[in-house]
Write an enzyme that holds these catalytic residues in place. Structure first.
Site, PDB file in Angstrom:
ATOM      1  N   ASP A 195       0.865  -1.181   0.000  1.00  0.00           N
ATOM      2  CA  ASP A 195       0.000   0.000   0.000  1.00  0.00           C
ATOM      3  C   ASP A 195       0.899   1.229   0.000  1.00  0.00           C
ATOM      4  O   ASP A 195       2.124   1.124  -0.109  1.00  0.00           O
ATOM      5  CB  ASP A 195      -0.939  -0.006   1.205  1.00  0.00           C
ATOM      6  CG  ASP A 195      -2.295   0.609   0.875  1.00  0.00           C
ATOM      7  OD1 ASP A 195      -2.349   1.823   0.566  1.00  0.00           O
ATOM      8  OD2 ASP A 195      -3.297  -0.123   0.905  1.00  0.00           O
ATOM      9  N   HIS A 266      -2.899   3.359  -4.422  1.00  0.00           N
ATOM     10  CA  HIS A 266      -2.314   2.811  -3.190  1.00  0.00           C
ATOM     11  C   HIS A 266      -0.947   2.194  -3.466  1.00  0.00           C
ATOM     12  O   HIS A 266      -0.621   1.117  -2.962  1.00  0.00           O
ATOM     13  CB  HIS A 266      -3.260   1.785  -2.563  1.00  0.00           C
ATOM     14  CG  HIS A 266      -4.462   2.392  -1.893  1.00  0.00           C
ATOM     15  ND1 HIS A 266      -4.382   3.114  -0.723  1.00  0.00           N
ATOM     16  CD2 HIS A 266      -5.777   2.386  -2.244  1.00  0.00           C
ATOM     17  CE1 HIS A 266      -5.599   3.529  -0.383  1.00  0.00           C
ATOM     18  NE2 HIS A 266      -6.459   3.109  -1.293  1.00  0.00           N
ATOM     19  N   GLU A 329      -9.866   2.990  -4.955  1.00  0.00           N
ATOM     20  CA  GLU A 329      -9.485   4.354  -4.568  1.00  0.00           C
ATOM     21  C   GLU A 329      -8.280   4.870  -5.368  1.00  0.00           C
ATOM     22  O   GLU A 329      -7.248   5.217  -4.788  1.00  0.00           O
ATOM     23  CB  GLU A 329      -9.200   4.404  -3.063  1.00  0.00           C
ATOM     24  CG  GLU A 329     -10.424   4.088  -2.212  1.00  0.00           C
ATOM     25  CD  GLU A 329     -10.143   4.137  -0.716  1.00  0.00           C
ATOM     26  OE1 GLU A 329     -11.027   4.559   0.041  1.00  0.00           O
ATOM     27  OE2 GLU A 329      -9.035   3.737  -0.306  1.00  0.00           O
ATOM     28  N   PHE A 421     -13.721  -4.570  10.356  1.00  0.00           N
ATOM     29  CA  PHE A 421     -13.452  -4.760  11.774  1.00  0.00           C
ATOM     30  C   PHE A 421     -12.471  -3.745  12.347  1.00  0.00           C
ATOM     31  O   PHE A 421     -12.032  -3.874  13.491  1.00  0.00           O
ATOM     32  CB  PHE A 421     -12.957  -6.184  12.030  1.00  0.00           C
ATOM     33  CG  PHE A 421     -14.027  -7.236  11.856  1.00  0.00           C
ATOM     34  CD1 PHE A 421     -15.339  -6.889  11.575  1.00  0.00           C
ATOM     35  CD2 PHE A 421     -13.726  -8.577  11.977  1.00  0.00           C
ATOM     36  CE1 PHE A 421     -16.319  -7.846  11.419  1.00  0.00           C
ATOM     37  CE2 PHE A 421     -14.699  -9.551  11.835  1.00  0.00           C
ATOM     38  CZ  PHE A 421     -15.993  -9.185  11.553  1.00  0.00           C
TER      39      PHE A 421
END
Length: 764
Positions: A195, A266, A329, A421
């Site tokens: 990333d 990313h 993204e 989460f």
């Protein structure tokens, strides 16, 4: 006598069901009244020359040996008593199994070794909980309840995603997580390896990826909105030998590891190592901020050659069918300004930069397919046209997954509102810092992967479910486990068990299962014991609070001065509402009968006014993700703050249109209302507010109109407005707050609808 006998049978059956706690819940379970007692003579019987069964039998034998005085032998000689028997039954479904236990035998049947492995996991949960302990005061006496189980998974893909790019986790923890996944009959670890903030896998052809791309000069401290940094370099990566070790270990547990190499967005860590991958040439630095970076891979031939070489090495390490290529993204800013990109758009006859991204993904798809594998990507890969062989992981809600299934592409459902989460699972005021959002156990468990708008044929393309653990705010294995459990248990059951399910039943089994997690050394959240608060008014118009827990075996205790409750605090009696006549802080917690606090204390500060506890109507629908936790969240007397995402009522691109009935004509002079501003989370305050009053609910008069401006403040804050209304007489009050509208130029979500977050409306 017949009636009494029948009643006794029913009681015994109910007791048997109550004492058996298996997660995920089997498809069919019936309980007898006997038990199979393990003795010195007890053997484990397997088929001759079956290596898969030998390994599984050895796991069981070792567990029995270290917890008892028994040392069962593994044999291929059949036995009619005192044996745990593994049999092959080719008529059973893949990954399915049966367990049949009498007072003489325990028999596990399956079509293949993975089915036997899952049968063993169920068998272990039928033993006394203490079998999971690693330290023993005395040896156990083991028995199994008489029962019959038929079981198989609902979905073939059952996964957990772990992000190691934001924070690196040691090999030992990755293996422990694989154990936890396998024990709960999940079969996929999605490993997010690259990333903006770090490249975590060794690529021998490009050594600077691990050498430079794995290290950022510093990390964010506190929440993103604070923009503070620790000034400390942070790094770490997995060697190819370590990766192969993890993949091999996972295979022994019937877990597939799917690697993710992010592209074209990313990718700042890769750009920092090899600047020629970008459209501008750099210089680039490994990302130090969380979020989305504008600098992305340029779709040049150099980039495609680089990615093919990287993916070739990745596929040599990972035998998984799927290779995850991210695709989410990806800002188009640099592509819009790049001559190379614009030339590709013209040459290939593409409509825009979105189709350029589709072109990018299709190039990678063609290459991966040529190697006999398949790509899977986040649902943004749908934009500009879906690549022919791609599978889709739907995270931005369920719409992307539904669209892909209708296009006959395989889909893994992973919607952020149910399966992210990194969101809080309890009140943020009692939790360690997290990214935001609110996702309690019950909501994860409520998720149904098959959308009603899909036909039976289309629904076949939904291959499974995955929970995602993004780790911007999660830096240790202990905290990672805390955020995963027990919510991962809900994901496991959603993916494995029948569509028909009961949260009440699940919660009872979870409470029992937490004892196993304790003994396995798994750090988990105790939010399951949280007390909920519900505000209303009594017949006299006084605000009253209900303390709610569906745990009837234990005791709620509370205080009225904000101090933490203890075993001597007031005991709450069910349905006896607590009157709150003035501003105060109420704290409550669940206690066992012997006085032990089971979870954490939850406290709420109440601000009492004429509106507290009153019902109201809304002209625009509240977004389902942000309801404030109750139907009267705007008048429950509890103000939201910057960290209490569970208190705010959210409107996506819509205005607040609020009308309250005060129940009687009253004199009012002031109204208070709170708005949240969190620029980076797309939440902006309103541009205008107007207040109306009425005595009959039909004719309303405007008593205050306040333009607030539309300048987006990049700071995060709570805008608490105290509005003087003069002297008014009214039974109804209407509040209109105008949404900011589309996000401004320069915002990462430019042009998309802003959120309006509202909380407590106080009328005095």
């Amino acid at each position: 006598m017949k009636k009494i006998f029948l009643l006794l049978l029913l009681v015994q059956f109910a007791f048997g069901q109550e004492t058996i706690s298996i997660i995920p819940k089997p498809q069919k379970l019936s309980v007898g009244k006997g038990k199979f007692q393990l003795k010195k003579e007890t053997k484990i019987v397997i088929e001759a020359n079956n290596n898969g069964l030998s390994a599984i039998a050895e796991q069981l034998a070792l567990k029995i040996k270290v917890t008892t005085d028994l040392n069962p032998t593994i044999t291929s000689v059949s036995s009619n008593s005192d044996a745990i028997v593994f049999k092959t039954n080719k008529n059973l479904p893949n990954e399915g199994y049966t367990v049949k236990i009498t007072n003489k035998l325990a028999v596990i049947e399956a079509a293949n070794s993975v089915g036997h492995f899952y049968g063993l996991q169920t068998l272990l949960q039928l033993f006394p909980t203490e079998i999971f302990s690693s330290s023993f005061q005395e040896k156990l006496t083991l028995s199994l309840p008489e029962c019959s189980i038929e079981d198989f998974p609902r979905f073939k893909y059952r996964g957990i995603m772990l992000d190691v790019s934001r924070h690196y986790f040691p090999v030992g923890f990755i293996k422990k997580l694989i154990d936890e996944i396998a024990f709960h009959k999940m079969n996929t670890l999605h490993w997010h390896l690259t990333d903006d903030q770090g490249w975590r896998i060794e690529i021998k052809k490009y050594p600077k990826l691990a050498g430079l791309g794995s290290i950022r000069k510093e990390s964010m401290v506190g929440h993103y909105r604070d923009q503070k940094f620790d000034g400390q370099p942070y790094g770490g990566y997995y060697t190819q030998d370590e990766v192969k070790e993890i993949v091999e270990y996972a295979s022994s547990k019937y877990v597939t590891v799917i690697p993710e190499i992010e592209m074209p967005g990313h990718s700042l860590a890769a750009l920092a190592a090899y600047p020629e991958l970008g459209c501008t040439g750099g210089p680039y630095k490994v990302g130090t901020k969380w979020g989305v970076e504008d600098q992305v891979l340029c779709p040049s031939e150099y980039t495609f050659t680089f990615l093919q070489n990287v993916l070739t090495e990745v596929m040599e390490m990972f035998p998984s069918q799927y290779i995850h290529i991210g695709g989410d993204e990806c800002p188009k800013t640099t592509w819009e300004k790049s001559e190379l990109c614009q030339n590709i758009i013209k040459k290939e006859g593409l409509k825009d930069e979105h189709e350029l991204q589709s072109y990018f993904i299709k190039r990678i798809d063609t290459f991966v397919t040529s190697k006999g594998r398949k790509i899977i990507g986040w649902d943004e890969i749908l934009e500009g046209g879906l690549s022919p062989n791609a599978a889709v992981m739907s995270w931005r809600g369920t719409e992307g997954g539904i669209t892909a299934a209708k296009l006959k592409h395989e889909v893994v459902m992973s919607p952020n509102s149910f399966m992210y989460f990194d969101y809080y699972q309890s009140s943020p005021s009692t939790e360690t810092l997290a990214i935001g959002g609110y996702l309690p156990l019950e909501k994860t468990y409520s998720y149904e992967p098959l959308a009603p708008e899909l036909t039976t044929e289309e629904a076949k393309y939904i291959i499974g479910v995955q929970a995602n653990l993004w780790t911007e705010y999660i830096g240790t294995p202990e905290y990672a486990e805390y955020m995963l459990f027990p919510r991962a248990l809900a994901t496991a059951e959603v993916a494995w068990s029948s569509k028909e399910k009961s949260y009440t039943d699940f919660k009872k089994r979870v409470v029992k299962h937490l004892e196993r997690l304790n003994l396995l050394g798994i750090n988990y959240s105790k939010a399951i014991y949280d007390i909920k608060f519900s505000t209303s008014t009594n017949a006299l118009g006084t605000p009253v609070v209900d303390l709610i827990s569906d745990d009837k075996k234990n005791i709620i205790r509370y205080t009225l001065d904000g101090t933490e409750p203890n075993e001597k605090s007031f005991e709450y009696k069910t349905n006896v509402k607590i009157p709150i006549e003035d501003d105060r802080t109420l704290a409550a917690a669940l206690f066992s009968p012997d006085g032990k606090m089971l979870g954490k204390a939850t406290s709420k500060s109440f601000f009492i006014s004429k509106s507290t506890g009153k019902s109201y109507t809304l002209g625009n629908e509240v977004n389902e993700k942000y309801t404030g936790g109750s139907k009267n969240a705007l008048t429950d007397g509890i103000r939201g703050n910057q960290n209490s995402n569970d208190s705010w009522v959210g409107f996506a691109g819509k205005d607040l249109d609020f009308t309250i009935d005060l129940k009687q004509v009253s004199s009012i002079s002031r109204l208070s209302i709170s708005f949240l501003s969190a620029y980076t989370s797309w939440i902006l305050p309103p541009t205008e507010i107007e207040i109306w009053v009425s005595k009959d609910g039909k004719t309303f008069n405007s008593v205050k109109k306040m333009p607030l401006g539309d300048k987006a403040n990049k700071e995060s804050f709570v805008q608490q407005m105290n509005i003087d209304l003069g002297n008014q007489t009214a039974k109804y009050v209407k509040v209109l707050a105008k949404n900011y509208g589309n996000l401004p130029s320069g915002h990462p979500g430019e042009g998309k609808p802003a959120w309006l977050f509202v909380d407590e409306i106080i009328i005095k």
